[in-house]
Design an enzyme around this catalytic site. Structure first.
Site, mmCIF file in Angstrom:
data_model
loop_
_atom_site.group_PDB
_atom_site.id
_atom_site.type_symbol
_atom_site.label_atom_id
_atom_site.label_comp_id
_atom_site.label_asym_id
_atom_site.label_seq_id
_atom_site.Cartn_x
_atom_site.Cartn_y
_atom_site.Cartn_z
ATOM 1 N N CYS A 264 14.288 -3.081 21.048
ATOM 2 C CA CYS A 264 13.853 -4.094 22.011
ATOM 3 C C CYS A 264 13.447 -5.422 21.384
ATOM 4 O O CYS A 264 13.150 -6.374 22.089
ATOM 5 C CB CYS A 264 12.681 -3.553 22.830
ATOM 6 S SG CYS A 264 11.131 -3.410 21.910
ATOM 7 N N GLY B 104 -15.238 14.535 -0.155
ATOM 8 C CA GLY B 104 -14.846 13.206 -0.607
ATOM 9 C C GLY B 104 -15.046 12.107 0.404
ATOM 10 O O GLY B 104 -14.289 11.131 0.412
ATOM 11 N N GLN C 207 -9.474 11.418 7.062
ATOM 12 C CA GLN C 207 -9.581 9.997 7.366
ATOM 13 C C GLN C 207 -8.554 9.187 6.573
ATOM 14 O O GLN C 207 -8.444 7.975 6.775
ATOM 15 C CB GLN C 207 -10.989 9.503 7.027
ATOM 16 C CG GLN C 207 -12.087 10.209 7.805
ATOM 17 C CD GLN C 207 -13.462 9.838 7.302
ATOM 18 O OE1 GLN C 207 -14.036 8.831 7.703
ATOM 19 N NE2 GLN C 207 -14.002 10.657 6.410
ATOM 20 N N ARG D 22 0.828 -1.201 0.000
ATOM 21 C CA ARG D 22 0.000 0.000 0.000
ATOM 22 C C ARG D 22 0.867 1.258 0.000
ATOM 23 O O ARG D 22 0.566 2.238 -0.676
ATOM 24 C CB ARG D 22 -0.917 0.001 1.218
ATOM 25 C CG ARG D 22 -2.011 -1.053 1.174
ATOM 26 C CD ARG D 22 -2.931 -0.945 2.358
ATOM 27 N NE ARG D 22 -3.674 0.313 2.345
ATOM 28 C CZ ARG D 22 -4.362 0.766 3.369
ATOM 29 N NH1 ARG D 22 -4.386 0.089 4.515
ATOM 30 N NH2 ARG D 22 -5.019 1.904 3.289
ATOM 31 N N ASN E 78 -18.765 16.452 -3.095
ATOM 32 C CA ASN E 78 -18.736 15.019 -3.335
ATOM 33 C C ASN E 78 -19.472 14.727 -4.640
ATOM 34 O O ASN E 78 -20.473 15.381 -4.945
ATOM 35 C CB ASN E 78 -19.439 14.283 -2.185
ATOM 36 C CG ASN E 78 -18.752 13.007 -1.777
ATOM 37 O OD1 ASN E 78 -17.561 12.823 -2.001
ATOM 38 N ND2 ASN E 78 -19.505 12.107 -1.190
ATOM 39 N N HIS F 194 -6.893 8.684 11.241
ATOM 40 C CA HIS F 194 -6.629 7.249 11.207
ATOM 41 C C HIS F 194 -5.142 6.941 11.104
ATOM 42 O O HIS F 194 -4.765 5.816 10.803
ATOM 43 C CB HIS F 194 -7.386 6.600 10.043
ATOM 44 C CG HIS F 194 -8.874 6.670 10.204
ATOM 45 N ND1 HIS F 194 -9.747 6.449 9.162
ATOM 46 C CD2 HIS F 194 -9.644 6.934 11.278
ATOM 47 C CE1 HIS F 194 -10.997 6.582 9.593
ATOM 48 N NE2 HIS F 194 -10.950 6.879 10.871
#
Length: 261
Positions: free
Chosen positions: A157, A194, A109, A74, A220, A127
């Site tokens: 670690c 959007g 988002q 991605r 939109n 997000h």
């Protein structure tokens, strides 16, 4: 006089001119215009997996190599695309509002980092972002390219490294949703761009703005689930409409090749 090509109202432009505080929410639609596949788009190897099967803690702990590989894929897709005119228009709107002594906040988002690359500075990534990662044990940051091979473990670690995103079953970071909610409640004008407005609590932000007295407009191609609750619906692509709104305000649009401030 600037003659807009798209059917946003004179009221929206006037309210933006008068606004001391402007806030914006963006969703997957604006990134799709740059060629970023939406979360559920099928893509080669990953066709056989549902997002819910990979974007959760249990899947990560069960098969970290698989999940790290999905996010590496991605990220490679995102790195291969560029911010579009919608992203740049929002960066220009921020400069215009702040330059007049006002306050501006963009809550997104999206996890692709395109708003930041376009020059947006007052930004809340609700997000998270796939361009960063961290250790699940000591929380130390890991290099962005580190997820290209797995299982990747922390240099400090030895804990597993995960992307800085909110997975299914996880709450949004308190600071991020807190800032976004406060901006919505304080806004004079609120733009929802959007997003289908089906995922909460983000979908509630335009409604908070409306209830608090802001003029709320949706940009939109299709009506969202909450469009009927808002003041204005502007139908079309963000990359077409937002530069027109910026132009109507007399603000300058940055060029695609313009260095970030």
């Amino acid at each position: 006089m600037h003659q807009p090509l798209y059917p946003f109202s004179d009221t929206l432009v006037r309210r933006l001119r008068e606004a001391e505080r402007v806030a914006v929410l963006t969703g997957a639609g604006i990134s799709a215009e740059s060629g970023v596949p939406t979360f559920r788009d099928p893509d080669g190897l990953w066709q056989k997996f549902r997002p819910e099967e990979l974007a959760n803690v249990e899947a990560f702990l069960d098969n970290p190599t698989l999940v790290q590989g999905w996010y590496a894929h991605r990220r490679a897709v995102v790195e291969d695309v560029a911010p579009n005119d919608g992203h740049r228009a929002l960066a220009a709107l921020e400069r215009w509002v702040v330059g007049r002594g006002g306050e501006f906040l963009l809550a997104t988002q999206n996890v692709d980092g395109l708003h930041r690359r376009a020059g947006s500075e007052s930004l809340v990534e609700l997000h998270g972002t796939i361009t960063r990662s961290h250790c699940i044990d000591c929380h130390a940051p890991a290099h962005e390219s580190a997820l290209e091979a797995g299982p990747l473990t922390c240099e400090n670690c030895g804990g597993l490294v995960r992307p800085d995103v909110v997975w299914f079953g996880e709450a949004l970071p308190e600071e991020a949703i807190g800032r976004a909610t406060e901006a919505a409640a304080m806004a004079d004008v609120y733009l929802s761009v959007g997003t289908s407005s089906v995922v909460y609590p983000a979908a509630g932000l335009p409604q908070i703005a409306r209830q608090s007295g802001a003029y709320v407009a949706e940009v939109n191609p299709e009506p969202s689930d909450i469009a009927w609750r808002l003041h204005e619906q502007v139908r079309g692509r963000a990359g077409d409409i937002l530069p027109e709104i910026v132009g109507a305000l007399g603000a300058a649009m940055p060029r695609p090749d313009e260095p970030l401030p």
